[in-house]
Design a protein around this motif. Sequence first.
Motif, PDB file in Angstrom:
ATOM      1  N   LEU A   1       0.625  -1.028  -0.060  1.00  0.00           N
ATOM      2  CA  LEU A   1       0.391   0.085   0.097  1.00  0.00           C
ATOM      3  C   LEU A   1       1.039   0.992   0.142  1.00  0.00           C
ATOM      4  O   LEU A   1       0.832   2.346  -0.712  1.00  0.00           O
ATOM      5  CB  LEU A   1      -1.105   0.212   1.116  1.00  0.00           C
ATOM      6  CG  LEU A   1      -2.522  -1.409   1.006  1.00  0.00           C
ATOM      7  CD1 LEU A   1      -3.210  -0.775   2.642  1.00  0.00           C
ATOM      8  CD2 LEU A   1      -2.910  -0.984   0.204  1.00  0.00           C
ATOM      9  N   ALA A   2       2.012   1.341   0.662  1.00  0.00           N
ATOM     10  CA  ALA A   2       3.119   2.387   0.984  1.00  0.00           C
ATOM     11  C   ALA A   2       3.325   2.847  -0.172  1.00  0.00           C
ATOM     12  O   ALA A   2       3.215   4.498  -1.429  1.00  0.00           O
ATOM     13  CB  ALA A   2       4.299   2.440   1.546  1.00  0.00           C
ATOM     14  N   GLU A   3       4.097   1.348  -1.384  1.00  0.00           N
ATOM     15  CA  GLU A   3       4.312   1.468  -2.530  1.00  0.00           C
ATOM     16  C   GLU A   3       3.311   1.986  -3.518  1.00  0.00           C
ATOM     17  O   GLU A   3       3.780   3.249  -4.565  1.00  0.00           O
ATOM     18  CB  GLU A   3       5.146   0.363  -3.096  1.00  0.00           C
ATOM     19  CG  GLU A   3       5.951  -0.349  -3.440  1.00  0.00           C
ATOM     20  CD  GLU A   3       6.063  -1.434  -3.624  1.00  0.00           C
ATOM     21  OE1 GLU A   3       5.390  -2.658  -3.574  1.00  0.00           O
ATOM     22  OE2 GLU A   3       7.720  -2.185  -4.313  1.00  0.00           O
TER      23      GLU A   3
ATOM     24  N   GLU B   1      -4.776 -13.890  -0.237  1.00  0.00           N
ATOM     25  CA  GLU B   1      -5.729 -12.585  -1.089  1.00  0.00           C
ATOM     26  C   GLU B   1      -6.387 -12.314   0.041  1.00  0.00           C
ATOM     27  O   GLU B   1      -6.155 -11.933   1.270  1.00  0.00           O
ATOM     28  CB  GLU B   1      -7.202 -13.419  -1.409  1.00  0.00           C
ATOM     29  CG  GLU B   1      -8.854 -12.836  -1.768  1.00  0.00           C
ATOM     30  CD  GLU B   1      -8.930 -13.949  -2.160  1.00  0.00           C
ATOM     31  OE1 GLU B   1     -10.327 -13.529  -3.376  1.00  0.00           O
ATOM     32  OE2 GLU B   1      -9.110 -14.771  -1.491  1.00  0.00           O
ATOM     33  N   LEU B   2      -6.592 -11.185  -0.265  1.00  0.00           N
ATOM     34  CA  LEU B   2      -7.645  -9.444   0.631  1.00  0.00           C
ATOM     35  C   LEU B   2      -8.113  -9.067  -0.097  1.00  0.00           C
ATOM     36  O   LEU B   2      -8.752  -8.790  -1.168  1.00  0.00           O
ATOM     37  CB  LEU B   2      -6.203  -8.287   0.691  1.00  0.00           C
ATOM     38  CG  LEU B   2      -4.669  -8.644   1.813  1.00  0.00           C
ATOM     39  CD1 LEU B   2      -4.028  -7.453   1.384  1.00  0.00           C
ATOM     40  CD2 LEU B   2      -5.074  -9.267   3.199  1.00  0.00           C
ATOM     41  N   PRO B   3      -9.606  -8.928   0.962  1.00  0.00           N
ATOM     42  CA  PRO B   3     -10.867  -7.436   0.396  1.00  0.00           C
ATOM     43  C   PRO B   3     -10.520  -6.046  -0.505  1.00  0.00           C
ATOM     44  O   PRO B   3      -9.792  -5.440  -0.170  1.00  0.00           O
ATOM     45  CB  PRO B   3     -11.678  -7.882   1.834  1.00  0.00           C
ATOM     46  CG  PRO B   3     -11.394  -8.274   2.975  1.00  0.00           C
ATOM     47  CD  PRO B   3      -9.391  -9.053   2.521  1.00  0.00           C
ATOM     48  N   ILE B   4     -11.163  -6.173  -1.059  1.00  0.00           N
ATOM     49  CA  ILE B   4     -10.036  -5.013  -1.601  1.00  0.00           C
ATOM     50  C   ILE B   4     -11.358  -3.291  -0.918  1.00  0.00           C
ATOM     51  O   ILE B   4     -12.415  -3.100  -0.827  1.00  0.00           O
ATOM     52  CB  ILE B   4     -11.214  -4.735  -3.189  1.00  0.00           C
ATOM     53  CG1 ILE B   4     -10.385  -5.907  -4.193  1.00  0.00           C
ATOM     54  CG2 ILE B   4     -10.979  -3.160  -3.597  1.00  0.00           C
ATOM     55  CD1 ILE B   4     -11.020  -5.868  -5.651  1.00  0.00           C
ATOM     56  N   HIS B   5     -10.636  -3.292   0.329  1.00  0.00           N
ATOM     57  CA  HIS B   5     -10.400  -1.522   0.472  1.00  0.00           C
ATOM     58  C   HIS B   5     -10.638  -0.185   0.107  1.00  0.00           C
ATOM     59  O   HIS B   5     -10.121  -0.700  -1.299  1.00  0.00           O
ATOM     60  CB  HIS B   5     -10.140  -1.833   2.165  1.00  0.00           C
ATOM     61  CG  HIS B   5      -9.911  -2.871   3.003  1.00  0.00           C
ATOM     62  ND1 HIS B   5     -11.070  -3.468   2.976  1.00  0.00           N
ATOM     63  CD2 HIS B   5      -8.232  -3.826   3.022  1.00  0.00           C
ATOM     64  CE1 HIS B   5     -11.016  -4.591   4.079  1.00  0.00           C
ATOM     65  NE2 HIS B   5      -9.276  -4.428   3.820  1.00  0.00           N
ATOM     66  N   ALA B   6     -10.522   0.096   1.349  1.00  0.00           N
ATOM     67  CA  ALA B   6     -10.945   1.734   0.178  1.00  0.00           C
ATOM     68  C   ALA B   6      -9.208   2.405  -0.312  1.00  0.00           C
ATOM     69  O   ALA B   6      -8.326   1.880   0.126  1.00  0.00           O
ATOM     70  CB  ALA B   6     -10.964   2.824   1.595  1.00  0.00           C
ATOM     71  N   PHE B   7      -9.072   2.907  -1.329  1.00  0.00           N
ATOM     72  CA  PHE B   7      -7.535   3.172  -1.883  1.00  0.00           C
ATOM     73  C   PHE B   7      -6.704   3.863  -1.161  1.00  0.00           C
ATOM     74  O   PHE B   7      -6.798   4.983  -0.034  1.00  0.00           O
ATOM     75  CB  PHE B   7      -8.056   4.026  -3.541  1.00  0.00           C
ATOM     76  CG  PHE B   7      -7.071   4.485  -3.882  1.00  0.00           C
ATOM     77  CD1 PHE B   7      -6.356   2.852  -4.757  1.00  0.00           C
ATOM     78  CD2 PHE B   7      -6.053   5.881  -4.356  1.00  0.00           C
ATOM     79  CE1 PHE B   7      -4.942   3.426  -5.663  1.00  0.00           C
ATOM     80  CE2 PHE B   7      -4.668   5.461  -4.954  1.00  0.00           C
ATOM     81  CZ  PHE B   7      -4.584   4.397  -5.386  1.00  0.00           C
ATOM     82  N   PRO B   8      -5.778   3.348  -0.824  1.00  0.00           N
ATOM     83  CA  PRO B   8      -4.408   4.144   0.098  1.00  0.00           C
ATOM     84  C   PRO B   8      -4.652   5.411   0.316  1.00  0.00           C
ATOM     85  O   PRO B   8      -4.946   6.159   1.572  1.00  0.00           O
ATOM     86  CB  PRO B   8      -3.215   3.418  -0.164  1.00  0.00           C
ATOM     87  CG  PRO B   8      -3.434   2.753  -1.259  1.00  0.00           C
ATOM     88  CD  PRO B   8      -4.873   2.224  -1.704  1.00  0.00           C
ATOM     89  N   THR B   9      -4.614   6.242  -0.879  1.00  0.00           N
ATOM     90  CA  THR B   9      -4.556   7.719  -0.525  1.00  0.00           C
ATOM     91  C   THR B   9      -5.868   7.988   0.288  1.00  0.00           C
ATOM     92  O   THR B   9      -5.955   9.391   0.476  1.00  0.00           O
ATOM     93  CB  THR B   9      -4.307   7.994  -2.050  1.00  0.00           C
ATOM     94  OG1 THR B   9      -2.468   7.385  -3.072  1.00  0.00           O
ATOM     95  CG2 THR B   9      -4.167   9.754  -2.470  1.00  0.00           C
TER      96      THR B   9
END
Length: 819
Positions: free
Chosen positions: A48-50, A226-234
């Motif tokens: 997510l940082a990338e 696999e991860l759920p699709i959360h809000a875009f990190p930005t």
Amino acid sequence: MEIRDNKTHLKQIDDIFTDILSPMIQREGSSKVYFYRIIGCDDEEQYLAEIVRLDEKLRSIGNYIFFDERIQITNDSSLIEQARKLFEQVPLKDFSNGAVSNLLDAQGYFSLSSDLQINRKIKDAFGIVLNLYLSNDRPVNVSIVVNFVTKMLLWLVDYGKHIAKKSLYNPKIIYWGSPKTHEVYFLIFMSLIGYDVLVLNTSFNDRFEQVDKQNIFSFVIKKTQELPIHAFPTKKIQEVQQTHIEQPTKPQQKTNGELINSNTLLLKDPIVVVKLKRSENPFEEVLIPLNKRSGYVGDPYPIVPTHFVRYIGVPSSSDDLETEYYNKLYTLDKALQTSGCYLKFLEGIPAPSAAEGAQIPPGFITNLYKDRLGILEQILQAKILPHMNNKLLDNTIRKTFVDVVDLFAEKSSNINLSIVLNFSLKMVTWLNRYLPKLFAQCNPEMSTRAEYNFGHNPKILFYGTIKPHEIYLLEAFHKIGCDVLFIHSSNEGDKPFQIFDKEMSLTHLINNKQNLSLAPFPESERLIRKSTIAYNASKEIEETIYSEEVGLFKPWQFESYLTQPITLKTTYDELKILWREPSKLRPEFKVQNKKVYIPNLFAKINGVNEDLDAYWLDLKEFSFAPNTKLIKDVPFTEINYTKQELYQTDYLLNELGFFDDVKVRKSRHYRFGYLKADLQHFLIAKINELLSSGILLSKVDEKFKLKILMTILTMDDSLIKLIEVFDFPHDIPKVVVYDNKKETFSEADAILLAYFNLIGIDVVIFTPTNYKTIEQQIKPSLFDVHQLPLVKFDLTLPSLDSITSAHKPGILSRFFNLR
């Protein structure tokens, strides 16, 4: 690894997060694009940082599109309808043979750039994706394909403009989430035309596997988790940093122990529940009493189905649609007036007056509010909303007021408490101005009855241009139980509602096909002519008989169509035979997709016959055909404009490098205003077609485009008349040029001949000298050259009227000594 054709390559790299930021010039080869999809996730925090860093860098570079779990599509129904209408006559089989791409190309949908190579790439990419879709999905009917193509087309219009920008960096797309199937095709399409595409999908739900089955169009990087699709990190960071005008406050305690919040502010008592009723005939159904409508429930807890209709545009009509439309409004107005409780707005809603403002207690303006809840609570406690002496209706008004203020705060941007307060007090004033009188008209005995009779509800008609605050008042009227009709004759008038009700859940939109400029509301009925049953039956028969498929054509049936020349390759003898044949009898003639395909002739005849009389006789036969213009000298075009006038027309070019139809017709240089509207549109469309046709050898830069325009706009009247009389399936107009000198065709001559060819006009050039003439201006591959045996110089053109056919006896006549 490189995939695709030699124009656009898909490039495999080691670090997509770094290399996607590289300019095109630094990549190996000049046309390398990146298309990666990263499925799943390993180290979530690092990943997510990338992504955050990449997003920030892409935004700083520009030329960047971000899709957050979906690709938005326009909700402008007029644009959708306009796109869908393109394919109404296209059979299913034609979607896979390039016909659709050619149709869209002719309509200018692929002309997103002044660079013809880019436009060609867009067209080719569209064909690749369409055939991929047809191959994968195997749709069973046209409507399914039309839905797909329409969606692709609307997305291209919205998001394809970046390809025309001049930049060191090619356009970039990041898609966050799991793209839907049609979105997968669109992302492939954008990659094919030159966009870098990166799909970031933390889930394992990857529909690319159903479309790009062999990973031909994209590379996949599959992670272990696999991860759920959360809000875009930005977005998460922005939400934390954002300062809201309202901070959460603890519920305040009322004196009677009841908790106060925007959902329960004194609103636990029964109210009228209003349900949006949808109808395709609202002008009739709005007159039906509430208790006669389906879905109506009476006392003690009423549920009332009421209309809130946006009636946009004008219905199509076989007669005078404008007159029918305004007569329909006039009749509706008279019917609503008889209902007894009717409110009509024609010039907006007057703002609160000073006298009305004085009725608001002064403390409202000076009070310091912590949040919106405080404003609502004080207004309700001050009892400044209209009081109707009917408990059910009063509760409904109070609940509606709170809901409308909440809705306004939710849908508004850059809002603060001062704006909310001003809006709330405007609503209070408007409701006090209109509600008491309106409901008293419906129910004169309302104040003496314990229950309110909802058999006849108020009617609201708003006609014309509307402002955002006025929409909220209409919403309030509707939620209180009124039928509301918003009417505007053009799609332009509906734009405020498209912001207010994007999901189409608060209102019912009826979007008619035609548009008219807004005119004053009718005060009387207009005279109209109406078609008889026999007339309509005759028109239906005509439409059946004179269709594109049948091949029977009535005069000027296709005057609103465009033409597509199919220039025939012939022998000299065939040229003479076909010269007088009408278009519909020549090979390759057809009518399809609102276009007439004209098999026209374009030839140059070098040299002369050994028998000079036969040469003159041929030239006479060509020149004396119906609707033929004989040009005896070259150059033949006079320059009827100055350099200053030439450069003054540069504003007529739009951002895509084509001439704007409306601006051209309004310019002072335009002199075709006397022609039929369809012919005027045709002439300008053909000018734009010439700009990108590649017929002329000269470089078509901006200056040359202006020369093309001015040459055509100032052409001789005799040449314009050739086009005026061209009824496409019938006799084709012709231009015959006799060129016997060293002087060659001018640039303006070549422009006109190329223009005529593009329209579908026949052109033949007689050059007894064998000199290279028109070949210096127009691509030689686009016309035939017929070589006769002898060469003649300075051969003067005689009077063709004096040329007669000398009868020669045939073999049998000579054998039997017949004369």
